[in-house]
Design a protein around this motif. Structure first.
Motif, PDB file in Angstrom:
ATOM      1  N   LEU A 290      10.804 -19.060  13.176  1.00 50.54           N
ATOM      2  CA  LEU A 290      10.391 -17.856  13.908  1.00 50.54           C
ATOM      3  C   LEU A 290      11.299 -16.671  13.579  1.00 50.54           C
ATOM      4  N   ALA A 291      12.600 -16.945  13.451  1.00 50.87           N
ATOM      5  CA  ALA A 291      13.530 -15.860  13.136  1.00 50.87           C
ATOM      6  C   ALA A 291      13.245 -15.291  11.759  1.00 50.87           C
ATOM      7  N   VAL A 292      12.921 -16.182  10.810  1.00 44.88           N
ATOM      8  CA  VAL A 292      12.598 -15.699   9.461  1.00 44.88           C
ATOM      9  C   VAL A 292      11.335 -14.846   9.509  1.00 44.88           C
ATOM     10  N   LEU A 293      10.324 -15.345  10.243  1.00 46.00           N
ATOM     11  CA  LEU A 293       9.070 -14.576  10.358  1.00 46.00           C
ATOM     12  C   LEU A 293       9.335 -13.226  11.024  1.00 46.00           C
ATOM     13  N   GLY A 294      10.136 -13.262  12.089  1.00 44.93           N
ATOM     14  CA  GLY A 294      10.459 -12.016  12.787  1.00 44.93           C
ATOM     15  C   GLY A 294      11.179 -11.043  11.875  1.00 44.93           C
ATOM     16  N   THR A 295      12.097 -11.572  11.050  1.00 43.85           N
ATOM     17  CA  THR A 295      12.824 -10.725  10.114  1.00 43.85           C
ATOM     18  C   THR A 295      11.871 -10.101   9.102  1.00 43.85           C
ATOM     19  N   ILE A 296      10.913 -10.927   8.633  1.00 41.84           N
ATOM     20  CA  ILE A 296       9.941 -10.400   7.669  1.00 41.84           C
ATOM     21  C   ILE A 296       9.109  -9.297   8.324  1.00 41.84           C
ATOM     22  N   ALA A 297       8.694  -9.554   9.574  1.00 39.94           N
ATOM     23  CA  ALA A 297       7.898  -8.539  10.284  1.00 39.94           C
ATOM     24  C   ALA A 297       8.703  -7.247  10.443  1.00 39.94           C
ATOM     25  N   LEU A 298       9.992  -7.403  10.761  1.00 38.98           N
ATOM     26  CA  LEU A 298      10.838  -6.222  10.962  1.00 38.98           C
ATOM     27  C   LEU A 298      11.016  -5.460   9.646  1.00 38.98           C
ATOM     28  N   ALA A 299      11.230  -6.231   8.566  1.00 36.58           N
ATOM     29  CA  ALA A 299      11.389  -5.591   7.252  1.00 36.58           C
ATOM     30  C   ALA A 299      10.082  -4.901   6.855  1.00 36.58           C
ATOM     31  N   ALA A 300       8.939  -5.577   7.139  1.00 34.25           N
ATOM     32  CA  ALA A 300       7.639  -4.980   6.822  1.00 34.25           C
ATOM     33  C   ALA A 300       7.438  -3.691   7.625  1.00 34.25           C
ATOM     34  N   HIS A 301       7.876  -3.743   8.887  1.00 30.79           N
ATOM     35  CA  HIS A 301       7.787  -2.543   9.714  1.00 30.79           C
ATOM     36  C   HIS A 301       8.519  -1.379   9.051  1.00 30.79           C
ATOM     37  N   ILE A 302       9.717  -1.670   8.534  1.00 30.35           N
ATOM     38  CA  ILE A 302      10.503  -0.601   7.907  1.00 30.35           C
ATOM     39  C   ILE A 302       9.793  -0.069   6.666  1.00 30.35           C
ATOM     40  N   VAL A 303       9.206  -0.992   5.890  1.00 27.58           N
ATOM     41  CA  VAL A 303       8.504  -0.568   4.665  1.00 27.58           C
ATOM     42  C   VAL A 303       7.308   0.314   5.032  1.00 27.58           C
ATOM     43  N   VAL A 304       6.511  -0.154   6.006  1.00 24.59           N
ATOM     44  CA  VAL A 304       5.306   0.607   6.380  1.00 24.59           C
ATOM     45  C   VAL A 304       5.699   1.961   6.963  1.00 24.59           C
ATOM     46  N   ARG A 305       6.770   1.961   7.747  1.00 25.91           N
ATOM     47  CA  ARG A 305       7.223   3.222   8.332  1.00 25.91           C
ATOM     48  C   ARG A 305       7.676   4.195   7.232  1.00 25.91           C
ATOM     49  N   THR A 306       8.305   3.631   6.199  1.00 28.57           N
ATOM     50  CA  THR A 306       8.698   4.459   5.062  1.00 28.57           C
ATOM     51  C   THR A 306       7.480   5.121   4.444  1.00 28.57           C
ATOM     52  N   LEU A 307       6.401   4.321   4.294  1.00 31.01           N
ATOM     53  CA  LEU A 307       5.175   4.869   3.715  1.00 31.01           C
ATOM     54  C   LEU A 307       4.563   5.918   4.641  1.00 31.01           C
ATOM     55  N   ALA A 308       4.596   5.625   5.949  1.00 31.20           N
ATOM     56  CA  ALA A 308       3.972   6.538   6.908  1.00 31.20           C
ATOM     57  C   ALA A 308       4.698   7.877   6.950  1.00 31.20           C
ATOM     58  N   ALA A 309       6.024   7.822   6.845  1.00 30.64           N
ATOM     59  CA  ALA A 309       6.795   9.060   6.955  1.00 30.64           C
ATOM     60  C   ALA A 309       7.082   9.666   5.588  1.00 30.64           C
ATOM     61  N   GLU A 310       6.760   8.925   4.540  1.00 34.58           N
ATOM     62  CA  GLU A 310       7.023   9.358   3.161  1.00 34.58           C
ATOM     63  C   GLU A 310       8.489   9.699   2.932  1.00 34.58           C
ATOM     64  N   ARG A 311       9.363   8.890   3.495  1.00 34.56           N
ATOM     65  CA  ARG A 311      10.791   9.083   3.283  1.00 34.56           C
ATOM     66  C   ARG A 311      11.507   7.814   3.720  1.00 34.56           C
ATOM     67  N   MET A 312      12.795   7.694   3.333  1.00 31.86           N
ATOM     68  CA  MET A 312      13.599   6.552   3.764  1.00 31.86           C
ATOM     69  C   MET A 312      13.748   6.603   5.284  1.00 31.86           C
ATOM     70  N   PRO A 313      13.621   5.445   5.958  1.00 32.04           N
ATOM     71  CA  PRO A 313      13.697   5.471   7.421  1.00 32.04           C
ATOM     72  C   PRO A 313      15.137   5.526   7.918  1.00 32.04           C
ATOM     73  N   LEU A 314      15.835   6.592   7.590  1.00 29.35           N
ATOM     74  CA  LEU A 314      17.227   6.725   8.012  1.00 29.35           C
ATOM     75  C   LEU A 314      17.412   8.082   8.673  1.00 29.35           C
ATOM     76  N   GLY A 315      16.450   8.454   9.492  1.00 23.86           N
ATOM     77  CA  GLY A 315      16.494   9.826   9.990  1.00 23.86           C
ATOM     78  C   GLY A 315      16.658  10.018  11.480  1.00 23.86           C
ATOM     79  N   ASN A 316      16.366   9.019  12.286  1.00 22.12           N
ATOM     80  CA  ASN A 316      16.532   9.230  13.723  1.00 22.12           C
ATOM     81  C   ASN A 316      16.972   7.947  14.411  1.00 22.12           C
ATOM     82  N   MET A 317      17.231   8.034  15.709  1.00 17.78           N
ATOM     83  CA  MET A 317      17.847   6.911  16.421  1.00 17.78           C
ATOM     84  C   MET A 317      16.988   5.665  16.400  1.00 17.78           C
ATOM     85  N   PHE A 318      15.676   5.847  16.526  1.00 16.02           N
ATOM     86  CA  PHE A 318      14.816   4.665  16.508  1.00 16.02           C
ATOM     87  C   PHE A 318      15.002   3.908  15.199  1.00 16.02           C
TER      88      PHE A 318
END
Lengths: 543, 401
Positions: free
Chosen positions: B59-87
């Motif tokens: 479950l932890a591995v799956l959760g980690t993959i989901a979290l990493a996927a979230h970061i990738v998708v967010r990168t695509l959504a914002a068209e930039r590296m996700p290093l810009g705000n507190m969230f």
């Protein structure tokens, strides 16, 4: 007594803690050098915890913590304490780096890690080869003269220079940083100036809006370059969700240096222009409305003012026209996007883009007291009488109650530039590099000793005992020792000319050791014989 | 996919998907931690814990993959590296915590019994991230520089490591209290005593690797058989739950008040949603502390926890130093001054000082042990204030979060 107290680590930690608490307060309480306006609001009770608390803060110098005598005195004390710690450490380090040799082990079999195996080589040969191997692995060596302990022994040590040296380098880097900061403060220069599009300024002390020159900075140090602001571009994300996030912010400038060189460049955030070793940053901006004021048909004011943004999104400025009688003063607020609503009254949006700019003026008459020092962007209305208030659209003109007319023919923008000279940045960078270069070995290098003793066997060959001990990171050393023993064994297995053995059955069978396995013992928890405390105090961190 | 759709997908991957996967994994690991110590009547050790542990790992591995996927998708959504705000920072802190837990703590050190609490830290960080959720969007231009990637990723990575160290440090203090109590109540007893003394002088200490459940901490396991339930009861009894709860409440409030003040600043009522956040954070932390108290008998020895906290901080500290230095370089490039006593700069430096204090205390006689342990907790408090307090309440040049 006081000196002893000062050299203690605990003292240094206490000083550090007090400095930390002060710094924490300075993060919560606004600091005058950073945000003077907020401090003024706290003092007057407009914002913050009220005037009573504010007075207490003032008593303790809480609005300028970093400039307060207590802060500077503690900093001095900390550096004194650091120096007091470092001097004996450097001396000891120098001694041990030059002359220090690992001691022989009296009881080699009682060290933390011990391994024994047999070698076909004679004891002297074993010692010689061990020395070569350990020297190659960058150990510092001490030979055993035979009468020292009654038998031959190789003692080796590693890691002391990198660990203690790294720690010293880390602490010494603070002096480099201190020198860099102080020298930079004394010889540096910082000046802010606003330039309206199409105009410029010359690098002289009078031209700046505000300056923070270092104590050793003189008027002659200005390089007298001239700067023209050719174009200034600013734009925002015009989306309701992220409204107001700037997307474009840059200025095209032409700089004429003192020697006549002309250069054009574009300044944007993170990309300053460098002129004669000075950096020019684009930090601020605002609208610059041209306002024409006429009194009885006579123009008493025609000028472009630099309006600054406020919290509600309006840009504020003032017009001070002493040419009229009595003086006319206008308090001006510019709303960049204030489209007319259905009934014609302007709808103020607070958005910064100038799609439909609106000027709101409040006109005053009276003595402007221009002989006093005043903020150019603010009208001090004390002693003035309010005449009228009015809206003016771009290109429009309005007549006030007393017949004065205010026209708003043009709107341009101004860019806020900062000129800074930081002569010691290179030194500070070097200090930071030293800090990191020292920190890593100080935390990761570890001091360890290895002893190898071979005793000649009457039947030929010798019995080899390898012992080791780590002062730090014992688990890392366990692995290293486990690697070292087979390596050493291989080295000492090399067949002498008359030797019949090959690697597989190198060990003679009557020594109580397996021929295949090396007997390695590692410390067990609670083994009282394994000394885990360093015997001398010199390697203990004292600073 | 359109931008809003990507934004929605990234939100779904974060919450509920990754958050719930990691939460369930945490429960599985905590259960495994307690179950593995249950001896059966025939003398063997229960294996139910191991199944739960395996489930937790998956479950932890799956959760980690989901979290990493979230970061990738967010990168695509914002068209930039996700290093810009507190969230986004919080997300990466949580990811660092989980990855360090899976790779180093479970993988290398073979310490799955600590994974439950690391996951707890990660889940709480993610929960706190939702308090400051921001839609993916463009950045201010001032953030558009390669220094941002270097400075922010280093500082967020170090913050993740400090979070791991905080989990170890807090558990160390609890376990140490219990061990001391046990030692004092049993004259001649040897629970952890010899080990704690031995390790005290070693800078980095040893982290004994755990191979199979029954070779762990021989003496504790012995006592376990001897006393069983009674032993666990006595260990827990060493920690006064009321004092623990009140202490945690006050300690958390030292930082969490910023949520309340932020709400008041935004014009909310005195007991508006900002107050709710403040209380929620406090209650959650108190519950976490009480959970840790319950788990005290199952934890590794105090000496091991102390060594692990030290090693994590010793690893994170140079990274934090590097991050502060790159921050100064960026400030020089961006604002024309390398240091301006901006609240964020100051408090990042203060965090550095606090952890430097811990490292020094750890090497000083009379300061090491519990004193140093408390310093580690304090340093984490300073870090949290740097993160939440300065971002949300104190305005400065870094207030774009």
């Amino acid at each position: 007594m006081a000196w002893r107290w000062l050299t203690r680590m605990k003292t240094a930690l206490i000083i550090l803690a007090v400095l930390g608490v002060q710094t924490l307060l300075a993060t919560v309480v606004p600091q005058e050098p950073n945000v003077p306006a907020t401090v003024a609001d706290w003092r007057s009770g407009v914002a913050g915890p009220g005037t009573a608390v504010s007075q207490v803060i003032d008593v303790f110098g809480g609005y300028d913590v970093y400039g307060s005598p207590l802060f500077l005195a503690l900093l001095l004390l900390l550096f004194t304490s650091l120096t007091a710690c470092l001097v004996p450490r450097i001396r000891a380090f120098w001694r041990s780096a030059r002359h220090g040799r690992p001691p022989l082990s009296r009881n080699i079999t009682r060290q933390e890690h011990v391994a024994t195996f047999a070698s076909p080589l004679a004891a002297d040969e074993v010692h010689a080869r061990t020395r070569t191997l350990l020297a190659r692995r960058r150990h510092r060596l001490r030979s055993a003269d035979a009468d020292d302990l009654g038998d031959g022994q190789v003692a080796a040590e590693k890691g002391i220079v990198s660990r203690e040296g790294g720690s010293l380098l880390f602490h010494l880097s603070f002096y480099v940083l201190l020198v860099g900061i102080v020298l930079g403060q004394l010889t540096g220069f910082l000046g802010q100036v606003g330039v309206v599009e199409g105009s410029g300024f010359t690098d002289t002390s009078q031209a700046y809006w505000s300056t923070q020159p270092g104590r050793w900075w003189g008027y002659d140090d200005h390089t007298d370059f001239q700067l023209e602001l050719d174009e200034f571009r600013v734009d925002w994300v015009r989306d309701v969700r992220f409204g107001g996030t700037p997307s474009l912010f840059e200025a095209d400038v032409t700089v004429t240096e003192a020697d006549g060189d002309v250069r054009t460049d574009t300044i944007s955030p993170n990309v300053p222009m460098v002129v004669d070793g000075q950096k020019i940053h684009l930090l601020d901006w605002g609208y610059a409305p041209r306002i024409v004021v006429s009194d009885g048909g006579r123009v008493v004011w025609d000028g472009t003012t630099t309006a600054r943004v406020t919290d509600d999104g309006s840009f504020r400025t003032a017009v001070k026209a002493p040419g009229a009688d009595p003086d006319v003063g206008l308090a001006v607020a510019l709303y960049p996007w204030a489209p007319p609503g259905e009934d014609g009254t302007p709808q103020i949006t607070g958005a910064p883009w100038a799609d439909d700019p609106l000027l709101v003026v409040a006109a005053y008459r009276g003595d402007l007291r221009l002989d006093q020092v005043q903020d150019v962007n603010r009208l001090d209305t004390t002693g003035l009488d309010l005449v009228d208030t009015a809206f003016v659209r771009l290109g429009g003109e309005v007549e006030l109650a007393d017949g004065t007319t205010v026209a708003f023919p043009e709107l341009s923008r101004w860019a806020g530039l900062q000129v800074s000279r930081r002569p010691t940045v290179g030194l500070l960078l070097a200090g930071a590099a030293l800090l990191l270069a020292g920190l890593v070995p100080a935390l990761y290098a570890y001091r360890r000793r290895v002893w190898v003793r071979a005793v000649d066997d009457p039947a030929g060959g010798s019995m080899v005992t390898v012992a080791g001990r780590a002062f730090q990171r014992p688990d890392a050393f366990t692995g290293e020792f486990e690697d070292l023993v087979p390596l050493l064994r291989q080295e000492l297995d090399a067949v002498p000319e008359d030797g019949p053995d090959d690697h597989e059955d190198a060990a003679p069978d009557d020594r109580g050791t397996d021929d295949a396995a090396v007997a390695v013992t590692s410390p067990k928890g609670g083994d009282a014989s394994a000394p885990t405390t360093p015997t001398s105090g010199e390697e203990k961190v004292t600073t | 996919m359109t931008q809003p759709e990507l934004a929605e997908l990234s939100r779904f991957l974060f919450e509920p998907l990754a958050l719930s996967l990691l939460t369930v994994s945490m429960v599985a690991y905590l259960y495994a931690m307690s179950a593995r110590h249950v001896p059966r009547p025939d003398g063997t050790v229960a294996t139910s814990g191991r199944r739960a542990e395996q489930a937790g790992f998956v479950l932890a591995v799956l959760g980690t993959i989901a979290l990493a996927a979230h970061i990738v998708v967010r990168t695509l959504a914002a068209e930039r590296m996700p290093l810009g705000n507190m969230f986004e920072f919080s997300t990466i802190i949580a990811l660092t915590t989980v990855v360090v837990g899976l790779v180093v703590v479970v993988g290398r050190l073979k310490r799955p019994d600590l994974m439950g609490f690391l996951l707890l830290g990660a889940v709480l960080t993610m929960g706190a991230a939702l308090l400051v959720y921001t839609e993916p969007g463009p950045l201010q231009q001032v953030l558009g520089t390669s220094w941002r990637a270097i400075h922010v990723s280093a500082i967020v990575f170090a913050a993740g490591l400090f979070t791991v160290a905080f989990v170890f440090g807090a558990l160390y203090l609890l376990r140490d209290t219990a061990e001391r109590h046990l030692r004092a109540s049993m004259p001649g007893g040897s629970v952890g005593a010899a080990r704690a003394v031995d390790l005290a002088d070693d800078d980095l200490g040893t982290v004994p690797q755990r191979t199979s459940p029954d070779t762990v901490e021989g003496d504790v396991a012995e006592l376990e058989e001897q006393f069983g339930k009674e032993h666990r009861r006595r260990m827990r009894a060493a920690i006064d739950p009321v004092r623990l709860a009140v202490g945690t409440l006050l300690g958390t409030s030292a930082v969490s008040w910023v949520f309340w003040v932020e709400g008041l600043r935004a014009g909310q009522d005195l007991f508006g949603s900002g107050f709710t956040r403040f209380v929620t954070v406090d209650i959650v932390m108190v519950l976490a502390a009480l959970l840790a108290r319950w788990a005290v008998p199952y934890l590794p020895s105090a000496a091991t926890l102390d060594a692990m906290a030290y090693r994590t901080i010793a690893f994170a500290f140079p990274i934090w130093s590097f991050a502060v230095i790159t921050g100064a370089i960026w400030a020089e490039q961006s604002w024309g001054r390398y240091w301006g006593w901006d609240p964020k700069e100051t408090s990042a430096f203060l965090t550095w000082v606090a952890y430097a204090g811990y490292l020094h205390a750890r090497a000083t006689r009379g300061m090491k042990g519990r004193n140093a342990g408390w310093l580690a907790i304090l340093a984490f408090g300073v870090l949290m204030f740097t993160y939440y307090g300065v971002n949300l309440v104190i305005s400065g040049l870094h207030s774009y979060a």
